[in-house]
Design a protein around this motif. Sequence first.
Motif, PDB file in Angstrom:
ATOM      1  N   ASN A 181       0.845  -1.189   0.000  1.00 12.77           N
ATOM      2  CA  ASN A 181       0.000   0.000   0.000  1.00 12.77           C
ATOM      3  C   ASN A 181       0.878   1.234   0.000  1.00 12.77           C
ATOM      4  OD1 ASN A 181       0.229   1.079   2.989  1.00 12.77           O
ATOM      5  ND2 ASN A 181       0.018  -1.150   3.114  1.00 12.77           N
ATOM      6  N   ALA A 182       0.260   2.365  -0.345  1.00 14.65           N
ATOM      7  CA  ALA A 182       0.986   3.633  -0.390  1.00 14.65           C
ATOM      8  C   ALA A 182       0.000   4.767  -0.192  1.00 14.65           C
ATOM      9  CB  ALA A 182       1.715   3.797  -1.717  1.00 14.65           C
ATOM     10  N   SER A 183       0.467   5.848   0.398  1.00 18.42           N
ATOM     11  CA  SER A 183      -0.332   7.054   0.542  1.00 18.42           C
ATOM     12  C   SER A 183       0.000   7.989  -0.613  1.00 18.42           C
ATOM     13  CB  SER A 183      -0.046   7.744   1.878  1.00 18.42           C
ATOM     14  OG  SER A 183      -0.407   6.906   2.959  1.00 18.42           O
ATOM     15  N   VAL A 184      -1.014   8.371  -1.375  1.00 14.94           N
ATOM     16  CA  VAL A 184      -0.847   9.310  -2.477  1.00 14.94           C
ATOM     17  C   VAL A 184      -1.665  10.544  -2.101  1.00 14.94           C
ATOM     18  CG1 VAL A 184      -1.084   9.701  -4.950  1.00 14.94           C
ATOM     19  CG2 VAL A 184      -0.595   7.397  -4.095  1.00 14.94           C
ATOM     20  N   GLY A 185      -0.991  11.559  -1.587  1.00 15.03           N
ATOM     21  CA  GLY A 185      -1.721  12.670  -0.996  1.00 15.03           C
ATOM     22  C   GLY A 185      -2.475  12.159   0.225  1.00 15.03           C
ATOM     23  N   VAL A 186      -3.795  12.353   0.232  1.00 13.90           N
ATOM     24  CA  VAL A 186      -4.621  11.863   1.348  1.00 13.90           C
ATOM     25  C   VAL A 186      -5.282  10.532   0.997  1.00 13.90           C
ATOM     26  CG1 VAL A 186      -5.050  14.183   2.193  1.00 13.90           C
ATOM     27  CG2 VAL A 186      -6.630  13.181   0.531  1.00 13.90           C
ATOM     28  N   PHE A 187      -4.981   9.995  -0.189  1.00 17.35           N
ATOM     29  CA  PHE A 187      -5.631   8.779  -0.668  1.00 17.35           C
ATOM     30  C   PHE A 187      -4.776   7.553  -0.357  1.00 17.35           C
ATOM     31  CE2 PHE A 187      -6.542   5.682  -4.085  1.00 17.35           C
ATOM     32  CZ  PHE A 187      -7.905   5.535  -3.891  1.00 17.35           C
ATOM     33  N   GLN A 188      -5.401   6.479   0.080  1.00 15.75           N
ATOM     34  CA  GLN A 188      -4.688   5.230   0.350  1.00 15.75           C
ATOM     35  C   GLN A 188      -4.816   4.323  -0.864  1.00 15.75           C
ATOM     36  OE1 GLN A 188      -2.924   5.049   3.028  1.00 15.75           O
ATOM     37  NE2 GLN A 188      -2.135   2.987   2.903  1.00 15.75           N
ATOM     38  N   ALA A 189      -3.692   3.961  -1.474  1.00 15.59           N
ATOM     39  CA  ALA A 189      -3.692   3.157  -2.694  1.00 15.59           C
ATOM     40  C   ALA A 189      -3.123   1.775  -2.419  1.00 15.59           C
ATOM     41  CB  ALA A 189      -2.867   3.840  -3.781  1.00 15.59           C
ATOM     42  N   TYR A 190      -3.532   0.818  -3.263  1.00 12.80           N
ATOM     43  CA  TYR A 190      -3.074  -0.557  -3.146  1.00 12.80           C
ATOM     44  C   TYR A 190      -2.626  -1.057  -4.512  1.00 12.80           C
ATOM     45  CZ  TYR A 190      -5.438  -0.156   1.324  1.00 12.80           C
ATOM     46  OH  TYR A 190      -5.817   0.274   2.569  1.00 12.80           O
ATOM     47  N   SER A 191      -1.838  -2.132  -4.501  1.00 13.12           N
ATOM     48  CA  SER A 191      -1.307  -2.681  -5.746  1.00 13.12           C
ATOM     49  C   SER A 191      -2.448  -2.989  -6.715  1.00 13.12           C
ATOM     50  CB  SER A 191      -0.516  -3.956  -5.449  1.00 13.12           C
ATOM     51  OG  SER A 191       0.020  -4.495  -6.634  1.00 13.12           O
ATOM     52  N   GLY A 192      -2.283  -2.567  -7.963  1.00 14.87           N
ATOM     53  CA  GLY A 192      -3.313  -2.758  -8.976  1.00 14.87           C
ATOM     54  C   GLY A 192      -4.125  -1.518  -9.257  1.00 14.87           C
ATOM     55  N   TYR A 193      -3.966  -0.471  -8.441  1.00 15.13           N
ATOM     56  CA  TYR A 193      -4.704   0.771  -8.660  1.00 15.13           C
ATOM     57  C   TYR A 193      -4.057   1.597  -9.768  1.00 15.13           C
ATOM     58  CZ  TYR A 193      -7.728   0.634  -4.493  1.00 15.13           C
ATOM     59  OH  TYR A 193      -8.680   0.333  -3.560  1.00 15.13           O
ATOM     60  N   ARG A 194      -4.911   2.277 -10.523  1.00 16.04           N
ATOM     61  CA  ARG A 194      -4.466   3.352 -11.412  1.00 16.04           C
ATOM     62  C   ARG A 194      -5.104   4.638 -10.914  1.00 16.04           C
ATOM     63  NH1 ARG A 194      -6.438   5.711 -17.056  1.00 16.04           N
ATOM     64  NH2 ARG A 194      -8.344   5.673 -15.828  1.00 16.04           N
ATOM     65  N   MET A 195      -4.298   5.672 -10.749  1.00 17.54           N
ATOM     66  CA  MET A 195      -4.787   6.940 -10.241  1.00 17.54           C
ATOM     67  C   MET A 195      -4.548   8.031 -11.258  1.00 17.54           C
ATOM     68  SD  MET A 195      -3.108   6.159  -6.570  1.00 17.54           S
ATOM     69  CE  MET A 195      -2.161   4.876  -7.387  1.00 17.54           C
TER      70      MET A 195
END
Length: 201
Positions: A181-195
């Motif tokens: 997982n990773a924090s992108v700004g205030v958003f929590q992202a997980y493997s497989g996400y496209r932002m």
Amino acid sequence: HSGFRMYRGKVVPGFPMHAHWGYETFTVVEEGYVDTFDSEGNQSRFGFGDAQWVTAPGKYQHCEMYPLAFDDRPNPNDITQIMVNLPLEIKGSENGVSMLWSENIKRTEKQDENGLKTSVKVYAGSYENLNAECHNEKSWAADPEHGFRIVQFRMEPGASYTLPPSAENVSKNLYFVSGSNASVGVFQAYSGYRMKLKSDE
């Protein structure tokens, strides 16, 4: 949130001969090999950090198969492919295929305030004073005015990195390919996400 992966490896080990017309594919192989051949007589084997850039504005067919790299251990593949739709005025023109061998890929390394590292590879366009040469004349990346770039970030656990802003007319996508997982700004992202990021993010 449904992810961007399109291949699950349950039928054949790769993609048998198939057509492209009017778009580009950029393929980077972190682990494993890809064997390719195409309707224009090109053939190659690349892997373990190499990449391939296919610009196919005209009619084009190719085959991408995944051979075994080892006969004494598991053979996982870690392959990412990005597709770029070419504008109508380019469609139908000459195709181009070029290789980016691992040792020639532009790269640098950054440290955050805690000393944690982020390695940066530039496959297309310009980033942080690194310029990746484009060998395909009809590629969307060939014209610097388009602001096109492909950059990979590989971060140590806990590392932080700030992306510089982009021009207002440039769209920006962030693909979370591997990791937990990773924090992108205030958003929590997980493997497989496209932002999709705003130009100033």
